[in-house]
Design a protein around this motif. Sequence first.
Motif, PDB file in Angstrom:
ATOM      1  N   LYS A   1      -2.964  12.133   1.689  1.00 15.00           N
ATOM      2  CA  LYS A   1      -3.726  12.106   2.596  1.00 15.00           C
ATOM      3  C   LYS A   1      -2.824  10.568   3.320  1.00 15.00           C
ATOM      4  N   PHE A   2      -3.584  10.046   4.123  1.00 18.89           N
ATOM      5  CA  PHE A   2      -2.824   8.773   4.838  1.00 18.89           C
ATOM      6  C   PHE A   2      -4.128   7.937   5.934  1.00 18.89           C
ATOM      7  N   THR A   3      -4.034   6.981   5.544  1.00 21.40           N
ATOM      8  CA  THR A   3      -4.991   6.048   6.385  1.00 21.40           C
ATOM      9  C   THR A   3      -3.292   5.226   7.157  1.00 21.40           C
ATOM     10  N   ASN A   4      -3.880   4.745   8.207  1.00 20.21           N
ATOM     11  CA  ASN A   4      -2.340   3.823   9.208  1.00 20.21           C
ATOM     12  C   ASN A   4      -3.398   3.109   9.653  1.00 20.21           C
ATOM     13  N   VAL A   5      -3.276   1.858  10.253  1.00 19.23           N
ATOM     14  CA  VAL A   5      -3.679   0.569  11.279  1.00 19.23           C
ATOM     15  C   VAL A   5      -2.483   0.417  12.422  1.00 19.23           C
ATOM     16  N   TRP A   6      -2.730   0.605  12.710  1.00 18.93           N
ATOM     17  CA  TRP A   6      -2.115   0.077  13.774  1.00 18.93           C
ATOM     18  C   TRP A   6      -2.426  -0.941  15.033  1.00 18.93           C
ATOM     19  N   GLN A   7      -1.569  -2.012  15.320  1.00 18.97           N
ATOM     20  CA  GLN A   7      -2.567  -2.892  15.319  1.00 18.97           C
ATOM     21  C   GLN A   7      -1.253  -3.540  16.995  1.00 18.97           C
ATOM     22  N   LEU A   8      -1.569  -3.893  18.707  1.00 15.03           N
ATOM     23  CA  LEU A   8      -1.237  -4.420  19.144  1.00 15.03           C
ATOM     24  C   LEU A   8      -0.847  -5.926  19.021  1.00 15.03           C
ATOM     25  N   GLU A   9       0.545  -5.977  18.881  1.00 14.26           N
ATOM     26  CA  GLU A   9       1.198  -7.831  18.713  1.00 14.26           C
ATOM     27  C   GLU A   9       2.004  -7.495  20.256  1.00 14.26           C
TER      28      GLU A   9
ATOM     29  N   SER B   1       1.448  -6.896  23.222  1.00 11.64           N
ATOM     30  CA  SER B   1       1.206  -6.004  23.383  1.00 11.64           C
ATOM     31  C   SER B   1       2.731  -4.857  23.311  1.00 11.64           C
ATOM     32  N   GLU B   2       2.235  -4.683  22.497  1.00  7.90           N
ATOM     33  CA  GLU B   2       3.520  -3.666  21.558  1.00  7.90           C
ATOM     34  C   GLU B   2       2.827  -2.609  20.205  1.00  7.90           C
ATOM     35  N   TRP B   3       2.677  -1.758  19.992  1.00  9.34           N
ATOM     36  CA  TRP B   3       1.725  -1.256  18.686  1.00  9.34           C
ATOM     37  C   TRP B   3       2.568  -1.179  17.767  1.00  9.34           C
ATOM     38  N   LYS B   4       2.410  -1.857  17.200  1.00 11.17           N
ATOM     39  CA  LYS B   4       3.364  -1.810  14.999  1.00 11.17           C
ATOM     40  C   LYS B   4       2.166  -1.538  14.113  1.00 11.17           C
ATOM     41  N   LEU B   5       2.984  -1.199  13.110  1.00  8.20           N
ATOM     42  CA  LEU B   5       2.159  -0.486  12.227  1.00  8.20           C
ATOM     43  C   LEU B   5       1.562  -1.550  11.190  1.00  8.20           C
ATOM     44  N   THR B   6       0.739  -1.687  10.870  1.00  4.16           N
ATOM     45  CA  THR B   6      -0.087  -3.170  10.223  1.00  4.16           C
ATOM     46  C   THR B   6       0.678  -2.810   8.403  1.00  4.16           C
ATOM     47  N   THR B   7      -0.727  -1.890   8.495  1.00  5.93           N
ATOM     48  CA  THR B   7      -0.763  -1.389   7.454  1.00  5.93           C
ATOM     49  C   THR B   7      -0.731  -0.125   7.191  1.00  5.93           C
ATOM     50  N   SER B   8      -0.732   0.765   6.333  1.00  4.62           N
ATOM     51  CA  SER B   8      -0.282   2.394   5.674  1.00  4.62           C
ATOM     52  C   SER B   8      -0.918   2.811   4.442  1.00  4.62           C
ATOM     53  N   PHE B   9      -1.347   3.396   3.771  1.00  9.65           N
ATOM     54  CA  PHE B   9      -2.077   3.901   2.611  1.00  9.65           C
ATOM     55  C   PHE B   9      -1.618   5.295   2.656  1.00  9.65           C
ATOM     56  N   SER B  10      -1.023   5.638   1.898  1.00 13.20           N
ATOM     57  CA  SER B  10      -0.323   6.980   1.230  1.00 13.20           C
ATOM     58  C   SER B  10      -1.031   7.777  -0.001  1.00 13.20           C
TER      59      SER B  10
END
Length: 490
Positions: free
Chosen positions: A134-142, A144-153
């Motif tokens: 399973k995974f949970t990813n938190v994407w955030q606008l930095e 105006s660009e989408w960046k992966l800031t936090t990820s759980f696997s």
Amino acid sequence: MKKLFTILSILLTTFSAFAQVDKNSDLYKTVLAKDSLLFDIGFNHCDIKQFENLLSDNLKFYHDKDGISDKTKFLTDLKNGICNNQTNRQVQRFLVKESTEIFPLYKNGVLYGAVQNGEHKFSEKRESQGGIAKFTNVWQLENSEWKLTTSFSFDHQADENKKSEKLIFDNETEIEKWLKENKVPTLGIGVIENGKLQQVKVFGEISKGISAPYNTIFNVASLTKPVTAMVALKLVSLGRWNLDEPIYKYWTDPDIANDPRNKKLTTRIVLSHQTGFPNWRYMNENKKLNFQFEPGTKYQYSGEGMEYLRKVLEKKFKKSLQQLADELIFQPLKMTDTKYIWDKNVDTTRLAIGYDKDEKAYETLKNKIPNAADDLLTTVEEYGNFLVSVMNGVGLSENVFEEMTKNQIGSTKGKHFGLGFEIYDLGNGEIALSHGGSDNGVQTIVFILPKTKQGLLIFTNSDTGGSVFENLLKHYLGENGQKIFDIETK
């Protein structure tokens, strides 16, 4: 690990209070596109630049077996680990798409990020059984660009369903085995969904022991013709060319200069394959171009017709077809690997050489003059983006797009030709535009469905490549793929 699961519990509880976005929403499509870039291209093909571009400088990555990483540690582990030696590459990651949930994040009514929940599978060549987690990813606008800031696997375990029939298309080990059974050295797949190129997958080897990269360069044979057609149709849309003006005014082939039928040739007649020409003049006994019937009266597929149009356009605009395509298509779409001609910039280390049914290599063609009908060099990603632009009518007037997708002449098996593409009637007002390519060591085919905004590209570098089309068509296009197959086999 207790801290990890406490954080996860809070996150999942919080986000479950908000409705996930619809799968047809722009946010859903954007996040899946970023996922595809990060994993289908970045992770599965060790394209480190994708991670450098998409990972936030503030990244925190939590893994239930490998601990916590920041961006620097994550990239270092990737470079020194599974991406240290592509030849011995062991792990591939595949998204379980039906498990995906996307939740928007707002502050004062303004979207600032998104949470992506789901499952992903891992194919490991060194193990008999793959894994799933399973995974949970938190994407955030930095900026105006989408960046992966936090990820759980987390929740990594053996995948009990690895051997299922469906999973062959999501499991590189299985698909590589399937390709060897069909004697296909290299397979490229592009999947278009919701009007965007969502996935690029390349399987097999580029040379003995070397995995084919995602940006493998293929000769796509007659898939050259739709590109030439779009050059002409864009010129028509710009008011610089006329679809129905007789083209003898600009150039006439010496072989038919004394035949009055040459004055009936128009761009519409050429692009719908109604010229009356044979496929190639060398097929004639005297090797000369001739009319086999009155232009505009019936269908006959002709590469000569496309070459005729090339010479007319080059004469009129005093530019080569390569130059015209560069200006109208290749440069705007950043198709830097796509060429009609062979030059010093062709990266031969990424070139898929063609093979016969006995797995013997053909000699590589190196055209110095553009051929409007054959031998285009391109990648799955670049041609996929070209098809997306066609589907969305980019650079075409409304009238020209309508003419392109309209039945111009009956072709074969109940199908019709439009302008540059063959048309499948799928019922309920839905059509598929298609074209294929077949040469020594080349079997390619593409489909785009303007109504549902779907599409599929299949590139292979073998005489036997056509043997894999059916399964891929049904898998990626579902019911519409079955309809297309039924039309072809009726």
